[in-house]
Design a protein around this motif. Structure first.
Motif, PDB file in Angstrom:
ATOM      1  N   VAL A 113      -7.642  -1.932  -4.671  1.00 41.13           N
ATOM      2  CA  VAL A 113      -6.585  -1.300  -5.464  1.00 41.13           C
ATOM      3  C   VAL A 113      -6.279  -2.117  -6.713  1.00 41.13           C
ATOM      4  CG1 VAL A 113      -5.569  -0.164  -3.453  1.00 41.13           C
ATOM      5  CG2 VAL A 113      -4.724  -2.410  -4.148  1.00 41.13           C
ATOM      6  N   ALA A 133       3.836   5.635  -5.762  1.00 39.26           N
ATOM      7  CA  ALA A 133       3.621   5.682  -7.209  1.00 39.26           C
ATOM      8  C   ALA A 133       2.604   6.754  -7.577  1.00 39.26           C
ATOM      9  CB  ALA A 133       3.155   4.318  -7.709  1.00 39.26           C
ATOM     10  N   ALA A 134       1.544   6.891  -6.767  1.00 36.82           N
ATOM     11  CA  ALA A 134       0.531   7.914  -7.040  1.00 36.82           C
ATOM     12  C   ALA A 134       1.133   9.313  -6.943  1.00 36.82           C
ATOM     13  CB  ALA A 134      -0.637   7.758  -6.066  1.00 36.82           C
ATOM     14  N   ILE A 169       1.854   1.209 -11.417  1.00 35.25           N
ATOM     15  CA  ILE A 169       0.716   0.978 -10.523  1.00 35.25           C
ATOM     16  C   ILE A 169       0.053  -0.376 -10.760  1.00 35.25           C
ATOM     17  CG2 ILE A 169      -1.587   1.804  -9.890  1.00 35.25           C
ATOM     18  CD1 ILE A 169      -0.557   4.645 -10.148  1.00 35.25           C
ATOM     19  N   LEU A 224       2.121   1.835  -3.504  1.00 35.82           N
ATOM     20  CA  LEU A 224       1.090   2.435  -4.359  1.00 35.82           C
ATOM     21  C   LEU A 224       0.949   3.928  -4.083  1.00 35.82           C
ATOM     22  CD1 LEU A 224      -1.666  -0.329  -4.278  1.00 35.82           C
ATOM     23  CD2 LEU A 224      -0.348   0.416  -6.270  1.00 35.82           C
ATOM     24  N   SER A 262      -4.688  -6.781 -13.961  1.00 41.89           N
ATOM     25  CA  SER A 262      -4.796  -6.512 -12.529  1.00 41.89           C
ATOM     26  C   SER A 262      -6.249  -6.612 -12.073  1.00 41.89           C
ATOM     27  CB  SER A 262      -4.238  -5.120 -12.214  1.00 41.89           C
ATOM     28  OG  SER A 262      -4.472  -4.781 -10.857  1.00 41.89           O
ATOM     29  N   ASP A 281      -6.374  -4.706  -0.966  1.00 43.37           N
ATOM     30  CA  ASP A 281      -5.667  -5.162  -2.162  1.00 43.37           C
ATOM     31  C   ASP A 281      -6.631  -5.460  -3.307  1.00 43.37           C
ATOM     32  OD1 ASP A 281      -3.220  -4.885  -1.004  1.00 43.37           O
ATOM     33  OD2 ASP A 281      -2.972  -6.991  -0.460  1.00 43.37           O
ATOM     34  N   ILE A 319       2.416  -3.147  -9.417  1.00 48.09           N
ATOM     35  CA  ILE A 319       2.404  -3.283  -7.956  1.00 48.09           C
ATOM     36  C   ILE A 319       1.152  -4.022  -7.505  1.00 48.09           C
ATOM     37  CG2 ILE A 319       2.284  -2.018  -5.779  1.00 48.09           C
ATOM     38  CD1 ILE A 319       3.952   0.185  -7.074  1.00 48.09           C
ATOM     39  N   CYS A 320       0.015  -3.685  -8.106  1.00 47.67           N
ATOM     40  CA  CYS A 320      -1.245  -4.358  -7.757  1.00 47.67           C
ATOM     41  C   CYS A 320      -1.162  -5.854  -8.032  1.00 47.67           C
ATOM     42  CB  CYS A 320      -2.401  -3.749  -8.542  1.00 47.67           C
ATOM     43  SG  CYS A 320      -2.770  -2.024  -8.128  1.00 47.67           S
ATOM     44  N   LEU A 341       0.838  -1.204   0.000  1.00 48.41           N
ATOM     45  CA  LEU A 341       0.000   0.000   0.000  1.00 48.41           C
ATOM     46  C   LEU A 341       0.874   1.257   0.000  1.00 48.41           C
ATOM     47  CD1 LEU A 341      -2.714  -1.118   2.597  1.00 48.41           C
ATOM     48  CD2 LEU A 341      -2.839  -1.202   0.098  1.00 48.41           C
ATOM     49  N   THR A 366       1.285   5.114 -14.558  1.00 46.38           N
ATOM     50  CA  THR A 366      -0.079   4.580 -14.542  1.00 46.38           C
ATOM     51  C   THR A 366      -0.247   3.385 -15.471  1.00 46.38           C
ATOM     52  OG1 THR A 366      -0.637   6.298 -16.168  1.00 46.38           O
ATOM     53  CG2 THR A 366      -1.158   6.745 -13.865  1.00 46.38           C
TER      54      THR A 366
END
Length: 218
Positions: A167, A114-115, A131, A111, A189, A164, A134-135, A108, A127
């Motif tokens: 996201v 990354a955001a 992201i 993420l 994802s 999870d 990672i998800c 988390l 994006t």
């Protein structure tokens, strides 16, 4: 009685490795004072999964760099970040008594980083690849932990599993907003999150419902 020479702690029972640092125990086993726990947290399995996931991500990144003709500095930066991430998480797994909680939170945190990275740079590679990647890694890690620890992991970490799943579906919003240049990772994802949620609801519904009730009653 078995002893961990690294932590200087003695253990009863038939443990092979120290539950604190995963080092191999020395000495002769003695009967445990308490009944044996049916669930053993296997740091060795977690380390193997981490190494496999990191290696797979490195191969995928190199493949995507070649397929999409990405700049070499970007591919190298992502690969170095993956290696640093591996070393960091491996250190957590080896030295943290409750490494599972640390790791599920760590995804988390990644993420969130990354955001922020995207908001600052507006780089669509974040994006498109970072992201959703990672998800996917978080969902794979959750799947392995659920398979190893079964209902115990669901009961102890239910809220993180829900996070999870949410996201994991979030990249669909990135696709809808036109913030991706290649939709395959985002769609993968979302599909993985949906399948994971279905598996939890079908096979471990009771543990999940009990945990959700505890959260609302707290």
């Amino acid at each position: 009685m078995k002893r961990c020479d690294k932590c200087h702690v003695e253990f009863t029972g038939d443990l092979d490795r120290c539950p604190l640092c995963q080092a191999k125990l020395s000495g002769e086993a003695e009967p445990a004072v308490f009944p044996q726990n049916e669930v053993k947290k296997s740091g060795v399995v977690a380390l193997a999964v981490l190494a496999f996931a990191t290696g797979a991500c490195l191969l995928v990144m190199v493949f995507l760099g070649y397929l999409l003709a990405l700049p070499g500095d970007i591919v190298l930066s992502v690969c170095l970040a993956l290696v640093v991430n591996y070393l960091f998480v491996r250190n957590i797994l080896m030295h943290s008594p409750d490494f599972l909680r640390v790791v599920v939170r760590y995804f988390l945190i990644l993420l969130a980083i990354a955001a922020v990275w995207f908001l600052v740079t507006h780089n669509l590679l974040v994006t498109t690849f970072v992201i959703p990647g990672i998800c996917l890694v978080a969902l794979v890690f959750d799947t392995v932990l659920v398979a190893v620890f079964r209902g115990t992991f669901v009961s102890g970490y239910a809220k993180y599993l829900v996070f999870d799943v949410v996201v994991g579906l979030a990249p669909l919003a990135l696709v809808a907003l036109g913030l991706t240049t290649w939709n395959v990772l985002a769609l993968t994802s979302a599909l993985a999150a949906s399948v994971f949620a279905l598996g939890i609801l079908v096979f471990m519904r009771k543990q999940l419902v009990d945990e959700v009730r505890k959260l609302f009653s707290a």
